[in-house]
Each structure stands twice: as structure tokens, then as C-alpha cells.
Design a protein around this motif. Sequence first.
Motif, PDB file in Angstrom:
ATOM      1  N   MET A  66      46.694  29.609  35.199  1.00 58.80           N
ATOM      2  CA  MET A  66      45.665  30.363  34.485  1.00 58.80           C
ATOM      3  C   MET A  66      46.149  31.776  34.164  1.00 58.80           C
ATOM      4  SD  MET A  66      43.544  27.840  34.756  1.00 58.80           S
ATOM      5  CE  MET A  66      42.017  28.490  34.102  1.00 58.80           C
ATOM      6  N   SER A  67      45.851  32.247  32.975  1.00 53.55           N
ATOM      7  CA  SER A  67      46.260  33.606  32.594  1.00 53.55           C
ATOM      8  C   SER A  67      45.552  34.659  33.438  1.00 53.55           C
ATOM      9  CB  SER A  67      45.972  33.850  31.115  1.00 53.55           C
ATOM     10  OG  SER A  67      44.576  33.791  30.841  1.00 53.55           O
ATOM     11  N   SER A  68      44.366  34.345  33.959  1.00 56.42           N
ATOM     12  CA  SER A  68      43.629  35.303  34.786  1.00 56.42           C
ATOM     13  C   SER A  68      44.314  35.547  36.123  1.00 56.42           C
ATOM     14  CB  SER A  68      42.207  34.799  35.031  1.00 56.42           C
ATOM     15  OG  SER A  68      42.223  33.522  35.669  1.00 56.42           O
ATOM     16  N   GLN A  82      44.548  37.709  23.192  1.00 54.79           N
ATOM     17  CA  GLN A  82      43.272  37.410  23.838  1.00 54.79           C
ATOM     18  C   GLN A  82      42.218  38.460  23.490  1.00 54.79           C
ATOM     19  OE1 GLN A  82      44.631  36.996  27.971  1.00 54.79           O
ATOM     20  NE2 GLN A  82      44.054  34.838  27.897  1.00 54.79           N
ATOM     21  N   THR A  88      38.949  34.883  27.136  1.00 53.48           N
ATOM     22  CA  THR A  88      38.952  35.367  28.520  1.00 53.48           C
ATOM     23  C   THR A  88      39.901  34.581  29.411  1.00 53.48           C
ATOM     24  OG1 THR A  88      37.122  33.899  29.153  1.00 53.48           O
ATOM     25  CG2 THR A  88      36.545  36.096  28.332  1.00 53.48           C
ATOM     26  N   GLU A  89      40.324  33.401  28.963  1.00 54.36           N
ATOM     27  CA  GLU A  89      41.151  32.566  29.829  1.00 54.36           C
ATOM     28  C   GLU A  89      42.084  31.676  29.011  1.00 54.36           C
ATOM     29  OE1 GLU A  89      42.767  32.279  32.571  1.00 54.36           O
ATOM     30  OE2 GLU A  89      41.014  32.027  33.887  1.00 54.36           O
ATOM     31  N   ALA A  91      44.580  28.291  30.007  1.00 52.99           N
ATOM     32  CA  ALA A  91      45.068  27.341  30.999  1.00 52.99           C
ATOM     33  C   ALA A  91      46.305  26.653  30.433  1.00 52.99           C
ATOM     34  CB  ALA A  91      43.998  26.311  31.337  1.00 52.99           C
ATOM     35  N   HIS A 108      42.900  27.579  25.229  1.00 52.34           N
ATOM     36  CA  HIS A 108      42.362  28.946  25.144  1.00 52.34           C
ATOM     37  C   HIS A 108      40.836  28.899  25.168  1.00 52.34           C
ATOM     38  CE1 HIS A 108      46.155  31.093  24.050  1.00 52.34           C
ATOM     39  NE2 HIS A 108      46.507  29.884  23.664  1.00 52.34           N
ATOM     40  N   GLU A 112      34.574  32.378  30.624  1.00 49.96           N
ATOM     41  CA  GLU A 112      35.235  32.219  31.912  1.00 49.96           C
ATOM     42  C   GLU A 112      34.916  30.831  32.464  1.00 49.96           C
ATOM     43  OE1 GLU A 112      34.212  35.316  34.578  1.00 49.96           O
ATOM     44  OE2 GLU A 112      34.926  36.929  33.278  1.00 49.96           O
ATOM     45  N   HIS A 118      36.092  23.905  35.743  1.00 48.93           N
ATOM     46  CA  HIS A 118      37.355  23.641  36.437  1.00 48.93           C
ATOM     47  C   HIS A 118      37.462  22.159  36.816  1.00 48.93           C
ATOM     48  CE1 HIS A 118      39.534  27.390  36.984  1.00 48.93           C
ATOM     49  NE2 HIS A 118      38.383  28.012  37.131  1.00 48.93           N
TER      50      HIS A 118
END
Length: 237
Positions: A66-68, A82, A88-89, A91, A108, A112, A118
Motif C-alpha cells: 500500500m502506498s500509505s 495522487q 488516497t491509496e 495497492a 488506485h 481510504e 481490505h
Amino acid sequence: MSQLAEAIECEAIALARYTRGTGGEARAIVYDTLPARSQLPRLSRSFAKDVLGKYFEFPKAGSIWMSSMMDDDTDGGLRQFQARRRFTELAVVPVSVGEKAVEFLEFHFVHELQHDSHAVLNLTVDTLVRTWRNRKPGLLTEAILRRKAAEPVMDIATPILSHENPARLSRAEFRLCLMFSRGYSNEAAQDELGISESTLRTHLRHIYQKTGTGSHSELVYRLLAAPAAAIPEKRIA
């Protein structure tokens, strides 16, 4: 890809392949829900390397990155994209890890990801990895080649620095090319503009892509080969 984007409620998807030993970016086919008339940037490349970092070449198939969870962004390209798209995210899922290549799926999201999201993503990824393992060989290569053939190619005789700006360079990219045409080195241009080395690399990557060049020397050759009258004479400010 459109059905997959709808199923997991993401705004854009990339299916990318990185060939080991090439030293280049992953080649990708993409699907983006952004309307064609929008002025926002469309997804056009893979961001797997930005997210996976040093694990980019040897990830575990089926793992989710995850980019977060990133500590930093090496060149700022992902964070900038972004921010402009209000994503916001991201994967990233390695779907195939072989001796010659690694293949990724990238999702993308605007929102969130909550616990339910998930769970859906985990279930989807498991199915995708198993399906990808049993795919017909050559499908991704064929799709990438079709996309490459459909991309507009800039006429080699077209002056990059003409007032028409045929490569559609941004103001910063155009200014860099103007500096290179006047003998500036990368370091001198970076110092003159007051930008970081990572920002310079990002600009160069975009310039190479837009002008159909593959290196700094090839770019400079194209710039100097342009008719002198096409290059603006105003002072770099």
C-alpha cells in the motif's frame, strides 16, 4: 479491467511488467475512469517501483503493498499524481514473479480502504493470482504492443522547442529543454532552477516519454537538430 475496477471500487488500474536487467520502468496497460475531456492527469504508467522500493524486483506473488505504508517517495511522482487526482491509496500486487520478469496489478483509490474493502481486496487478489498463473502465455505482451502501436509518435523532424510545443511539454519541461539546447548540463540546470535531483529525474523521464527520446544525449541531439528559428531567443528567467 473496467469490470474489475467497478467490482473493487477503484478509479484506475494498471497491469504492468518489469523485465529484469533492463534497468527501465515497468511497461503497462492501464484503465482509467477519468472522462476523456478532463484536464486532470490520466494514469499512464506503473508506480510499482515507487511503492515497493528495494523489494521491487523480488516481491512475493500475491502480497499487497500500500502506498500509505511508504516511508518516502523517491522522486515525488506518485505523491504528485495522487494529489492532483485526489487519490488516497494505491495497492500494488505482484501477480507473477519469475526469473525473467515481474508482473504487477495496481489499483488506485479515491477513498481510504476500510476493513471491508481490505477483505474484498484480499479475496480478489487471491483469485487474480491463481487466474493469472493459468492465463494464456503472451496476452500481456500482445496488449502492451498494441498499446505501443496506438500511441502517437512525434515526427522526428518536428522542432521540439517550436512555439507550437508539439510534444506538449509543461512549462518546467520546456524550460529544461531550452537550457539543454544552450549547453546547460543536468547539474547546471538543476542549480539554475533550484530543484532537487529527484525532481530533475522526474522532469527528464516525462520529457523522454513525450519527445520519443531515450537518453539525455539523444534529447540534446534532437534539440540541436531543430531549425534555429524555432528556438525562442528570450532570456531564461
